[in-house]
Motif scaffolding. Structure first.
Motif, mmCIF file in Angstrom:
data_model
loop_
_atom_site.group_PDB
_atom_site.id
_atom_site.type_symbol
_atom_site.label_atom_id
_atom_site.label_comp_id
_atom_site.label_asym_id
_atom_site.label_seq_id
_atom_site.Cartn_x
_atom_site.Cartn_y
_atom_site.Cartn_z
ATOM 1 N N PHE A 1 -22.038 17.154 -9.170
ATOM 2 C CA PHE A 1 -21.839 16.877 -10.586
ATOM 3 C C PHE A 1 -22.035 15.401 -10.863
ATOM 4 C CE2 PHE A 1 -18.944 20.554 -12.057
ATOM 5 C CZ PHE A 1 -20.065 21.326 -12.247
ATOM 6 N N SER A 2 -22.617 15.136 -11.993
ATOM 7 C CA SER A 2 -22.761 13.759 -12.448
ATOM 8 C C SER A 2 -21.616 13.454 -13.401
ATOM 9 C CB SER A 2 -24.102 13.600 -13.163
ATOM 10 O OG SER A 2 -24.124 12.408 -13.907
ATOM 11 N N GLY A 3 -20.872 12.401 -13.100
ATOM 12 C CA GLY A 3 -19.769 12.023 -13.976
ATOM 13 C C GLY A 3 -20.245 11.629 -15.360
ATOM 14 N N ALA A 4 -21.411 10.975 -15.435
ATOM 15 C CA ALA A 4 -21.955 10.570 -16.738
ATOM 16 C C ALA A 4 -22.370 11.793 -17.551
ATOM 17 C CB ALA A 4 -23.136 9.628 -16.548
ATOM 18 N N GLY A 5 -22.963 12.783 -16.892
ATOM 19 C CA GLY A 5 -23.372 13.998 -17.601
ATOM 20 C C GLY A 5 -22.176 14.784 -18.119
ATOM 21 N N LEU A 6 -21.140 14.871 -17.304
ATOM 22 C CA LEU A 6 -19.929 15.586 -17.709
ATOM 23 C C LEU A 6 -19.246 14.875 -18.878
ATOM 24 C CD1 LEU A 6 -18.089 17.993 -16.966
ATOM 25 C CD2 LEU A 6 -16.815 16.424 -15.532
ATOM 26 N N THR A 7 -19.139 13.552 -18.788
ATOM 27 C CA THR A 7 -18.522 12.782 -19.871
ATOM 28 C C THR A 7 -19.354 12.871 -21.144
ATOM 29 O OG1 THR A 7 -17.596 11.279 -18.239
ATOM 30 C CG2 THR A 7 -17.649 10.507 -20.507
ATOM 31 N N GLY A 8 -20.668 12.777 -20.998
ATOM 32 C CA GLY A 8 -21.547 12.908 -22.157
ATOM 33 C C GLY A 8 -21.432 14.269 -22.810
ATOM 34 N N GLY A 9 -21.314 15.321 -21.983
ATOM 35 C CA GLY A 9 -21.137 16.662 -22.517
ATOM 36 C C GLY A 9 -19.810 16.829 -23.240
ATOM 37 N N LEU A 10 -18.759 16.230 -22.686
ATOM 38 C CA LEU A 10 -17.437 16.316 -23.318
ATOM 39 C C LEU A 10 -17.435 15.659 -24.694
ATOM 40 C CD1 LEU A 10 -15.063 15.611 -20.320
ATOM 41 C CD2 LEU A 10 -15.166 17.700 -21.652
ATOM 42 N N PHE A 11 -17.885 14.407 -24.741
ATOM 43 C CA PHE A 11 -17.851 13.688 -26.015
ATOM 44 C C PHE A 11 -18.915 14.185 -26.985
ATOM 45 C CE2 PHE A 11 -15.625 10.536 -23.344
ATOM 46 C CZ PHE A 11 -14.471 10.451 -24.095
ATOM 47 N N GLY A 12 -20.111 14.483 -26.472
ATOM 48 C CA GLY A 12 -21.162 15.012 -27.341
ATOM 49 C C GLY A 12 -20.786 16.363 -27.926
ATOM 50 N N GLY A 13 -20.202 17.216 -27.098
ATOM 51 C CA GLY A 13 -19.774 18.526 -27.583
ATOM 52 C C GLY A 13 -18.676 18.429 -28.621
ATOM 53 N N ALA A 14 -17.728 17.516 -28.396
ATOM 54 C CA ALA A 14 -16.651 17.341 -29.379
ATOM 55 C C ALA A 14 -17.205 16.846 -30.711
ATOM 56 C CB ALA A 14 -15.612 16.365 -28.845
ATOM 57 N N LEU A 15 -18.165 15.941 -30.662
ATOM 58 C CA LEU A 15 -18.767 15.443 -31.908
ATOM 59 C C LEU A 15 -19.552 16.533 -32.627
ATOM 60 C CD1 LEU A 15 -19.989 11.899 -30.817
ATOM 61 C CD2 LEU A 15 -18.114 12.456 -32.371
ATOM 62 N N VAL A 16 -20.321 17.306 -31.883
ATOM 63 C CA VAL A 16 -21.113 18.380 -32.501
ATOM 64 C C VAL A 16 -20.201 19.442 -33.096
ATOM 65 C CG1 VAL A 16 -22.683 20.290 -31.977
ATOM 66 C CG2 VAL A 16 -23.182 18.013 -31.115
#
Length: 114
Positions: free
Chosen positions: A10-25
């Motif tokens: 797992f990429s920590g940056a990808g997981l964090t980006g998915g968390l914050f991006g998903g919350a914004l969307v």
């Protein structure tokens, strides 16, 4: 087994980006489509088109999870759905618990009419 053949983690940056991006969307979809929409006044018929972006979000997040290159981003998107529901439900319950109760009006013989 060579280092070239080891599966990616797992990429920590990808997981964090998915968390914050998903919350914004999800928040944007909620604000734009669900706040100004009243399915009760339309007899429930208008709820389907409002839920279409959420269904598409889940399909895209699931597809990204199955792809090995974007798995951590897709997992972040799916986790953000759970967190969004958890925090949104908590805010909703907190708001409902602070709302004035109509129990006194229902218990009075006049039905709360002065």
């Amino acid at each position: 087994m060579n280092r070239d053949q080891e599966p990616k983690g797992f990429s920590g940056a990808g997981l964090t980006g998915g968390l914050f991006g998903g919350a914004l969307v999800l928040t944007a979809v909620y604000i734009v489509l669900l706040v100004g929409h009243d399915p009760v006044s339309q007899g429930g018929a208008g709820l389907g088109p409002s839920l279409l972006p959420l269904v598409l979000y889940l399909l895209v997040a699931s597809a990204l999870t199955w792809n090995e290159g974007s798995r951590s981003f897709g997992v972040g998107l799916l986790i953000s759905v759970g967190l969004w529901l958890l925090f949104g439900g908590g805010i909703c319950i907190a708001g409902l618990s602070r709302a004035p109760s109509n129990a006194a009006a229902c218990a009075s013989p006049t039905g709360g009419i002065a």
